[in-house]
Design a protein around this motif. Structure first.
Motif, short mmCIF file in Angstrom:
data_model
loop_
_atom_site.label_atom_id
_atom_site.label_comp_id
_atom_site.label_asym_id
_atom_site.label_seq_id
_atom_site.Cartn_x
_atom_site.Cartn_y
_atom_site.Cartn_z
N GLY A 28 27.64 -15.63 -28.83
CA GLY A 28 28.74 -15.38 -27.81
C GLY A 28 28.54 -16.05 -26.53
O GLY A 28 29.19 -15.50 -25.35
N ASP A 48 28.67 -15.32 -20.97
CA ASP A 48 29.06 -14.48 -21.97
C ASP A 48 30.49 -14.67 -22.40
O ASP A 48 31.50 -14.02 -21.72
CB ASP A 48 28.89 -13.07 -21.60
CG ASP A 48 29.00 -12.07 -22.87
OD1 ASP A 48 29.18 -12.60 -23.88
OD2 ASP A 48 28.63 -10.81 -22.88
N THR A 49 31.00 -15.02 -23.49
CA THR A 49 32.32 -15.07 -24.16
C THR A 49 33.00 -13.84 -24.26
O THR A 49 34.38 -13.87 -24.33
CB THR A 49 32.58 -16.31 -25.29
OG1 THR A 49 31.89 -15.75 -25.97
CG2 THR A 49 32.07 -17.42 -24.63
N LEU A 50 32.20 -12.85 -24.54
CA LEU A 50 32.65 -11.43 -25.02
C LEU A 50 32.89 -10.73 -23.74
O LEU A 50 33.35 -9.64 -23.89
CB LEU A 50 31.70 -10.91 -26.01
CG LEU A 50 31.13 -11.66 -27.14
CD1 LEU A 50 30.09 -10.76 -28.04
CD2 LEU A 50 32.36 -11.86 -27.85
#
Length: 334
Positions: A28, A48-50
């Motif tokens: 992620g 962080d894509t989350l």
């Protein structure tokens, strides 16, 4: 000529299309920087894509050459607008991360991070046999700072300083600080400490350094044109740097790495990025891709090398790896 470049771009786009759906499935994280200490063990720092705000940074590590990734405790870095996130590890335990203004170090593989406490713009990062090294610009001068690996505070190295914001380069036992057209100074480390020597490149050159055993190398890049510049690989012989090889002029230099197997030069220009491979009379260009620049080019041993292509907010954010000293490259899934 154009047919070849169009074909290369088509292959690049095909590779991107086939990997985009799984590019961040493991961690992620959109990669911004990478550092490896062996063929199997490495780190990637990125966004962080989350994270709900899409502005959180995250460090991940691999112990199996990139087949799997584990999230590591990450200090409170910002996502820089003009600089870029960077990670550098010397071994499994000792590492540094920065967003260009904040600098954190760890002595236990990222379990705990300590802020440097230094105010200024963070430049080149590296290590010597006894500790962490960082070039910091305080608004007036650029200086080399040192910290022991396992304890202590950051301290300026006496005499290793230039006025203004300098381009810095650090390799094992070597440091260069230069302000273009004004000053280019160079120091080496001995048991007696850091001593100034004649710089390998002149004031109109960008300097990048490399060390192989007791041999010292420098890549001097100068005379930039439209997407290209002259590059000379130099080696210290009896204390004097002499040109031993000339890489291709194609591309503006963005990286340099050297091992017993090969010398590698990363460069970018005219919407293309290149890795040139030598040394010797005949250099090759085993990697050519359209799009953003290659950064963090480095060897982790004689045959294994890695680099980052682009980063968060750019057209691509990818990590590439070579298992044959830069002759071929493969895209890693982060």
């Amino acid at each position: 000529m154009w047919g070849k470049r169009i074909a290369v771009l088509a292959v690049s786009l095909l590779l991107t299309a086939t990997t985009a759906s799984v590019a961040h499935a493991s961690s992620g994280v959109v990669p911004a920087s990478t550092s490896w200490v062996s063929a199997d063990r490495g780190w990637v720092l990125g966004v962080d894509t989350l994270c709900p705000t899409a502005k959180c940074t995250q460090l991940v590590r691999t112990l199996d050459g990139g087949a799997s990734w584990t999230r590591v405790t990450t200090p409170p870095l910002s996502v820089p607008e003009t600089d870029r996130l960077r990670v550098v590890f010397a071994n499994d335990a000792a590492g540094m991360v920065t967003d260009g203004e904040q600098l954190f170090v760890t002595g236990n593989g990222g379990t705990r991070w300590e802020p440097s406490g230094i105010k200024g713009i963070v430049g080149a990062l590296g290590f010597d046999s006894s500790g962490f090294l960082a070039v910091i610009y305080d608004g007036t001068s650029s200086r080399l700072f040192h910290r022991e690996l396992w304890f202590g505070s950051w301290q300026p190295v006496p005499g290793v300083e230039v006025k203004g914001q300098a381009f810095g380069a650090i390799a094992d036992g070597q440091v260069s600080l230069a302000t273009f057209g004004q000053e280019n100074r160079y120091w080496t480390r001995s048991p007696a400490g850091w001593q100034e020597e004649v710089a390998p490149c002149d004031v109109f050159s960008a300097t990048r350094l490399g060390t192989l055993g007791t041999d010292r190398y420098a890549l001097c890049s100068f005379d930039p044109g439209f997407g290209n510049m002259t590059k000379e690989l130099r080696k210290a012989v009896d204390g004097v740097f002499k040109t031993v090889s000339v890489p291709p002029r194609e591309g503006i230099t963005t990286g340099f790495a050297i091992s017993p197997e090969a010398a590698l030069v990363a460069a970018t220009g005219r919407d293309w990025s290149f890795v040139h491979r030598g040394p010797g009379d005949k250099w090759t260009t085993p990697l050519t891709l359209g799009g953003p620049a290659f950064e963090d080019l480095a060897f982790s041993d004689a045959r294994h090398a890695t680099l980052v292509r682009g980063g968060p907010g750019q057209e691509f954010a990818e990590v590439y790896r070579s298992d044959d000293a830069g002759s071929t490259w493969k895209l890693l899934t982060i």
